[in-house]
Enzyme design. Structure first.
Site, PDB file in Angstrom:
ATOM      1  N   THR A  93       0.871  -1.182   0.000  1.00 39.21           N
ATOM      2  CA  THR A  93       0.000   0.000   0.000  1.00 39.21           C
ATOM      3  C   THR A  93       0.901   1.223   0.000  1.00 39.21           C
ATOM      4  O   THR A  93       1.622   1.462   0.973  1.00 39.21           O
ATOM      5  CB  THR A  93      -0.886   0.034   1.268  1.00 39.21           C
ATOM      6  OG1 THR A  93      -1.649  -1.168   1.317  1.00 39.21           O
ATOM      7  CG2 THR A  93      -1.825   1.229   1.248  1.00 39.21           C
ATOM      8  N   LYS A 168      -7.839   1.550  -2.980  1.00 41.01           N
ATOM      9  CA  LYS A 168      -7.451   1.126  -1.621  1.00 41.01           C
ATOM     10  C   LYS A 168      -7.564   2.291  -0.634  1.00 41.01           C
ATOM     11  O   LYS A 168      -8.114   2.161   0.467  1.00 41.01           O
ATOM     12  CB  LYS A 168      -6.012   0.599  -1.689  1.00 41.01           C
ATOM     13  CG  LYS A 168      -5.316   0.398  -0.376  1.00 41.01           C
ATOM     14  CD  LYS A 168      -5.694  -0.899   0.286  1.00 41.01           C
ATOM     15  CE  LYS A 168      -5.032  -1.011   1.653  1.00 41.01           C
ATOM     16  NZ  LYS A 168      -5.540  -2.109   2.432  1.00 41.01           N
ATOM     17  N   LYS A 243      -1.519   5.103   8.710  1.00 43.07           N
ATOM     18  CA  LYS A 243      -0.685   5.182   7.491  1.00 43.07           C
ATOM     19  C   LYS A 243      -1.583   5.413   6.266  1.00 43.07           C
ATOM     20  O   LYS A 243      -1.323   6.286   5.443  1.00 43.07           O
ATOM     21  CB  LYS A 243       0.104   3.876   7.321  1.00 43.07           C
ATOM     22  CG  LYS A 243       0.847   3.788   5.998  1.00 43.07           C
ATOM     23  CD  LYS A 243       1.320   2.384   5.663  1.00 43.07           C
ATOM     24  CE  LYS A 243       1.649   2.318   4.165  1.00 43.07           C
ATOM     25  NZ  LYS A 243       2.028   0.986   3.706  1.00 43.07           N
TER      26      LYS A 243
HETATM   27  P1  NAD Z   1       5.671  -5.985   7.443  1.00 41.54           P
HETATM   28  O1  NAD Z   1       6.424  -4.864   8.057  1.00 41.54           O
HETATM   29  O2  NAD Z   1       5.290  -7.166   8.271  1.00 41.54           O
HETATM   30  O3  NAD Z   1       6.496  -6.548   6.175  1.00 41.54           O
HETATM   31  C1  NAD Z   1       7.297  -5.778   5.330  1.00 41.54           C
HETATM   32  C2  NAD Z   1       8.551  -6.605   5.071  1.00 41.54           C
HETATM   33  O4  NAD Z   1       9.350  -5.938   4.098  1.00 41.54           O
HETATM   34  C3  NAD Z   1       9.422  -6.777   6.314  1.00 41.54           C
HETATM   35  O5  NAD Z   1       9.594  -8.153   6.583  1.00 41.54           O
HETATM   36  C4  NAD Z   1      10.728  -6.073   5.952  1.00 41.54           C
HETATM   37  O6  NAD Z   1      11.867  -6.709   6.498  1.00 41.54           O
HETATM   38  C5  NAD Z   1      10.703  -6.171   4.447  1.00 41.54           C
HETATM   39  N1  NAD Z   1      11.533  -5.181   3.765  1.00 41.54           N
HETATM   40  C6  NAD Z   1      11.597  -3.845   3.982  1.00 41.54           C
HETATM   41  N2  NAD Z   1      12.466  -3.276   3.126  1.00 41.54           N
HETATM   42  C7  NAD Z   1      12.966  -4.277   2.359  1.00 41.54           C
HETATM   43  C8  NAD Z   1      13.914  -4.338   1.303  1.00 41.54           C
HETATM   44  N3  NAD Z   1      14.528  -3.238   0.858  1.00 41.54           N
HETATM   45  N4  NAD Z   1      14.171  -5.533   0.739  1.00 41.54           N
HETATM   46  C9  NAD Z   1      13.556  -6.655   1.176  1.00 41.54           C
HETATM   47  N5  NAD Z   1      12.653  -6.665   2.175  1.00 41.54           N
HETATM   48  C10 NAD Z   1      12.367  -5.489   2.756  1.00 41.54           C
HETATM   49  O7  NAD Z   1       4.390  -5.330   6.765  1.00 41.54           O
HETATM   50  P2  NAD Z   1       3.059  -6.077   6.283  1.00 41.54           P
HETATM   51  O8  NAD Z   1       2.050  -6.077   7.375  1.00 41.54           O
HETATM   52  O9  NAD Z   1       3.422  -7.365   5.613  1.00 41.54           O
HETATM   53  O10 NAD Z   1       2.549  -5.030   5.186  1.00 41.54           O
HETATM   54  C11 NAD Z   1       3.139  -4.942   3.888  1.00 41.54           C
HETATM   55  C12 NAD Z   1       2.314  -3.974   3.050  1.00 41.54           C
HETATM   56  O11 NAD Z   1       0.970  -4.436   2.991  1.00 41.54           O
HETATM   57  C13 NAD Z   1       2.250  -2.556   3.639  1.00 41.54           C
HETATM   58  O12 NAD Z   1       2.318  -1.642   2.566  1.00 41.54           O
HETATM   59  C14 NAD Z   1       0.887  -2.518   4.329  1.00 41.54           C
HETATM   60  O13 NAD Z   1       0.365  -1.210   4.405  1.00 41.54           O
HETATM   61  C15 NAD Z   1       0.068  -3.414   3.425  1.00 41.54           C
HETATM   62  N6  NAD Z   1      -1.093  -4.070   4.057  1.00 41.54           N
HETATM   63  C16 NAD Z   1      -0.985  -4.669   5.283  1.00 41.54           C
HETATM   64  C17 NAD Z   1      -2.104  -5.290   5.856  1.00 41.54           C
HETATM   65  C18 NAD Z   1      -2.012  -5.960   7.193  1.00 41.54           C
HETATM   66  O14 NAD Z   1      -3.064  -6.307   7.762  1.00 41.54           O
HETATM   67  N7  NAD Z   1      -0.830  -6.208   7.743  1.00 41.54           N
HETATM   68  C19 NAD Z   1      -3.321  -5.312   5.169  1.00 41.54           C
HETATM   69  C20 NAD Z   1      -3.413  -4.726   3.916  1.00 41.54           C
HETATM   70  C21 NAD Z   1      -2.277  -4.109   3.357  1.00 41.54           C
END
Ligand code: NAD
Length: 293
Positions: A93, A168, A243
């Site tokens: 997102t 979204k 966010k």
């Molecule tokens: P998260 O923080 O658990 O996962 C993000 C991952 O990206 C982490 O494991 C981090 O180590 C990795 N990362 C960061 N920079 C990196 C890089 N340069 N190279 C490789 N890996 C890297 O977050 P999440 O909950 O999985 O959310 C991910 C996305 O999905 C976000 O944009 C969030 O807004 C969206 N989202 C989350 C949810 C939810 O319920 N968690 C729901 C809908 C959308």
């Protein structure tokens, strides 16, 4: 079988990548966290140290990263190494301008790319029942659809590049507004002597009915599966909602759109952040409203 590079194996990306493995694809995962990479290996995937490395052998690159700057940086690397014609799917997102810029750069360089943010939390990511809101050309969407179908249940083509992020951000702003409205109503009813279950029974079959009430009620009791009955453990954390609301505020400024209730919602979730309670589920906004936080 397709060679898929999956960058970002966090709470969402981890189970999404696992579902691609289960469907028979060769998934190479990349993350900053060793534990996240080990989790993918334990379900049959493999790992690489960098996105650059993983993209070299990929036919498809999927990203699930925290925010716009991560997406920009990762694709800058990926585009220097991926084969021409590789399909990129960004499910993070992020802000609309970054989504549109990265897709334009990818297309100029001979790749296909869609923005495909998701609705549904970690449970939907695990079950493969996410909703995907996808932006990009019809050709890119058609190429992405078989992979999105594995990770999700409802897959929409919302139009041109960035339109997935538009859908979204508008949807989540509406969710915040409806949750705050629901919380205010339950609090008002209770303060006036009407218990939550009775108010739920009436309002859920009257004109106040909405998803925030019937599927995710912020007052403990009426919806057993709601975070309200688990001390507001997320679910969908208030920090995540904030966010998305900040993305909505920025997008509204760019578009010149009035979002008075979206702005107010952002202010209220910022209070949860200031109180250090933004790790609670977003439905815990009822505690802020009732003076209980
Ligand atoms: P998260 O923080 O658990 O996962 C993000 C991952 O990206 C982490 O494991 C981090 O180590 C990795 N990362 C960061 N920079 C990196 C890089 N340069 N190279 C490789 N890996 C890297 O977050 P999440 O909950 O999985 O959310 C991910 C996305 O999905 C976000 O944009 C969030 O807004 C969206 N989202 C989350 C949810 C939810 O319920 N968690 C729901 C809908 C959308």
């Amino acid at each position: 079988m397709t060679n898929i590079a999956f960058i970002g194996l966090g709470n969402m990306g981890g189970p999404m990548a696992a579902n691609l493995v289960k469907a028979g694809h060769a998934v190479t995962g990349v993350d900053l966290s060793d534990a996240a990479k080990e989790a993918l290996v334990s379900v049959g995937g493999s790992v690489a140290n960098t996105a650059y490395e993983a993209a070299q052998i990929a036919d498809v690159v999927v990203t699930m990263l925290p925010a716009g700057p991560h997406v920009e940086a990762v694709y800058a690397d990926v585009m220097t190494t991926a084969k021409p014609g590789t399909l990129f799917i960004d499910s993070s997102t992020i802000d609309v301008p970054t989504a549109r810029n990265v897709i334009a750069k990818a297309e100029e360089a001979g790749f296909y790319m869609v923005d495909a943010p998701v609705s549904g939390g970690t449970a939907a990511a695990e079950a493969g029942t996410l909703t995907f809101m996808t932006g990009g050309t019809s050709t890119a969407f058609e190429k992405a659809e078989p992979y999105l179908d594995i990770m999700g249940k409802n897959v929409f083509h919302a139009g041109d590049a960035g339109n997935g992020q538009v859908a979204k951000v508008a949807n989540n702003m509406l969710l915040a507004i409806s949750m705050i409205g629901t919380a205010e109503a339950f609090n008002l009813a209770e303060k006036l002597g009407l218990d939550a279950q009775t108010f739920f029974d009436i309002s859920s079959t009257a004109s106040g009915q909405c998803w925030s009430m019937t599927s995710y009620c912020p007052a403990p009791g009426p919806v057993p599966t709601a975070p309200a009955n688990k001390d507001y453990a997320p679910g969908f954390a208030a920090a995540m909602m904030l966010k998305d609301l900040r993305l909505a505020l920025d997008a509204a400024k760019t578009a010149g759109a009035a979002i008075p209730l979206g702005a107010q919602s952002s202010a209220l979730y910022t209070l949860m952040e200031s109180a250090g309670k933004d790790d609670l589920d977003f439905s815990a906004i009822i505690k802020l409203i009732s003076g209980d936080l």
